[in-house]
Design an enzyme around this catalytic site. Structure first.
Site, PDB file in Angstrom:
ATOM      1  N   PRO A  36      78.265  20.035 -18.631  1.00 53.85           N
ATOM      2  CA  PRO A  36      77.565  19.634 -17.123  1.00 53.85           C
ATOM      3  C   PRO A  36      76.881  18.216 -17.324  1.00 53.85           C
ATOM      4  CG  PRO A  36      76.019  21.236 -18.020  1.00 53.85           C
ATOM      5  CD  PRO A  36      77.513  21.129 -19.167  1.00 53.85           C
ATOM      6  N   ASP A  37      77.037  17.343 -16.116  1.00 50.10           N
ATOM      7  CA  ASP A  37      76.201  16.248 -16.062  1.00 50.10           C
ATOM      8  C   ASP A  37      74.952  16.672 -15.826  1.00 50.10           C
ATOM      9  OD1 ASP A  37      76.722  16.658 -13.295  1.00 50.10           O
ATOM     10  OD2 ASP A  37      77.746  14.782 -13.242  1.00 50.10           O
ATOM     11  N   PHE A  38      74.013  15.673 -15.062  1.00 48.98           N
ATOM     12  CA  PHE A  38      72.782  16.138 -14.493  1.00 48.98           C
ATOM     13  C   PHE A  38      72.636  16.277 -13.200  1.00 48.98           C
ATOM     14  CE2 PHE A  38      72.161  14.625 -18.777  1.00 48.98           C
ATOM     15  CZ  PHE A  38      71.004  15.498 -19.358  1.00 48.98           C
ATOM     16  N   ARG A  39      72.924  15.094 -12.271  1.00 44.77           N
ATOM     17  CA  ARG A  39      72.711  15.104 -10.873  1.00 44.77           C
ATOM     18  C   ARG A  39      73.803  15.095  -9.914  1.00 44.77           C
ATOM     19  NH1 ARG A  39      69.444  12.108 -14.063  1.00 44.77           N
ATOM     20  NH2 ARG A  39      67.025  12.486 -13.457  1.00 44.77           N
ATOM     21  N   ASN A 107      74.521  10.717 -24.345  1.00 49.38           N
ATOM     22  CA  ASN A 107      74.617  11.983 -24.556  1.00 49.38           C
ATOM     23  C   ASN A 107      74.215  12.588 -26.035  1.00 49.38           C
ATOM     24  OD1 ASN A 107      75.987  12.195 -21.966  1.00 49.38           O
ATOM     25  ND2 ASN A 107      78.080  11.686 -22.811  1.00 49.38           N
ATOM     26  N   ILE A 108      74.336  13.839 -26.000  1.00 47.38           N
ATOM     27  CA  ILE A 108      73.582  14.261 -27.249  1.00 47.38           C
ATOM     28  C   ILE A 108      74.592  15.272 -28.005  1.00 47.38           C
ATOM     29  CG2 ILE A 108      71.062  14.299 -26.439  1.00 47.38           C
ATOM     30  CD1 ILE A 108      71.625  17.274 -25.697  1.00 47.38           C
ATOM     31  N   ASP A 109      75.798  15.378 -27.381  1.00 47.55           N
ATOM     32  CA  ASP A 109      76.644  16.404 -27.830  1.00 47.55           C
ATOM     33  C   ASP A 109      77.688  16.043 -29.079  1.00 47.55           C
ATOM     34  OD1 ASP A 109      79.058  14.720 -26.880  1.00 47.55           O
ATOM     35  OD2 ASP A 109      78.169  15.336 -24.792  1.00 47.55           O
ATOM     36  N   HIS A 124      69.597   9.207 -26.792  1.00 43.50           N
ATOM     37  CA  HIS A 124      68.835  10.450 -26.591  1.00 43.50           C
ATOM     38  C   HIS A 124      68.816  11.458 -27.554  1.00 43.50           C
ATOM     39  CE1 HIS A 124      69.101   9.267 -22.074  1.00 43.50           C
ATOM     40  NE2 HIS A 124      68.087   8.519 -22.617  1.00 43.50           N
ATOM     41  N   CYS A 153      61.939  27.809 -39.327  1.00 43.54           N
ATOM     42  CA  CYS A 153      61.937  27.377 -40.685  1.00 43.54           C
ATOM     43  C   CYS A 153      61.646  28.455 -41.410  1.00 43.54           C
ATOM     44  CB  CYS A 153      61.274  26.097 -40.879  1.00 43.54           C
ATOM     45  SG  CYS A 153      61.665  25.355 -42.381  1.00 43.54           S
ATOM     46  N   ILE A 235      86.626   9.275 -15.486  1.00 47.75           N
ATOM     47  CA  ILE A 235      86.421   8.617 -16.737  1.00 47.75           C
ATOM     48  C   ILE A 235      87.785   8.661 -17.704  1.00 47.75           C
ATOM     49  CG2 ILE A 235      85.431  10.576 -17.984  1.00 47.75           C
ATOM     50  CD1 ILE A 235      84.153   6.908 -18.219  1.00 47.75           C
TER      51      ILE A 235
END
Length: 242
Positions: A36-39, A107-109, A124, A153, A235
């Site tokens: 998903p995107d954000f907005r 992105n963080i993926d 990010h 941990c 995209i």
């Protein structure tokens, strides 16, 4: 030829004439991979949770509501089943050909790396690893998932994913590298982002060359940049640059 086709042809000409092009992307790059995107209407903003995503994905919330934080991450941000899409693979191929010098992503993926991109600046952070907040031990995504529901941990400390949460600063070295690439570029291709996340969007003010934007919806960028080319489209059109 339609307007999008004309735009892509112009972008190809800009890319062919470029000696140092970089890509600056956002959440929309990974939407075709099922993330998903954000907005957008289907993004994280529209999901029904007790707290807004900006609250859940905050430094304070991680420590005060750790179980809820991780439940949200597993439900919404786990990229383990996602695969690179045609936009990711096109950017990796353009880098291999020497056309793209770097990918700067919000992105963080980790999908850019999975597709083969080598010079990636993750503004990010990344969900591909985490670390213990007590002893600093590093963990991969698979091991963090194996320690669910709350990854802990062996020393007893909480494991925190290496993503930049709201209320946390961006990594200085990553920002420095990304800004250097933008400042050195003669073409920045912006894709899959509304340019509404700061400070990341403000880095584009360092660009001294041409700027092209590809986004699914028209983006108001006048307050940040003035693009030389704006293509309103998916995209995945990036694959037509090959």
């Amino acid at each position: 030829m339609d307007e999008i086709g004309n735009g892509i042809n112009r972008l190809k000409e800009m890319l062919d004439a470029s000696r140092h092009a970089v890509f600056f992307g956002g959440a929309g790059v990974s939407v075709p991979s099922g993330l998903p995107d954000f907005r957008s209407p289907d993004g994280l903003t529209g999901r029904k949770y007790k707290y807004p995503f900006e609250v859940i994905l905050s430094h304070e919330f991680f420590f005060t509501h750790t179980r809820e934080f991780w439940d949200y991450c597993y439900a919404e941000l786990d990229p383990s089943s996602a695969k690179p899409n045609a936009a990711h693979t096109a950017l990796a191929e353009l880098e291999r050909r020497g056309k793209i010098k770097a990918v700067i992503t919000q992105n963080i993926d980790g999908l850019h790396q999975a597709a083969g991109s080598r010079r990636v600046f993750e503004l990010h952070g990344t969900a591909a690893r985490g670390h213990c907040v007590k002893c600093g031990m590093e963990y991969g995504a698979e091991e963090m998932r194996a320690r669910r529901p709350v990854p802990t941990c062996d020393c007893g400390g909480l494991i925190k994913p290496d993503i930049v949460l709201y209320g946390e600063p961006l990594d200085d070295r990553t920002v420095e590298g990304a800004c250097e690439e933008i400042a050195a570029s003669d073409l920045v291709i912006v894709g899959g982002t509304s340019l509404s996340v700061y400070p990341a969007a403000s880095f584009l003010t360092l660009a001294r060359g041409r700027i092209a934007v590809i986004n699914k919806t028209a983006v108001s960028v006048s307050s940040v940049i003035k693009p030389d080319l704006e293509i309103t489209g998916d995209i995945l059109l990036l694959s037509r640059l090959l």
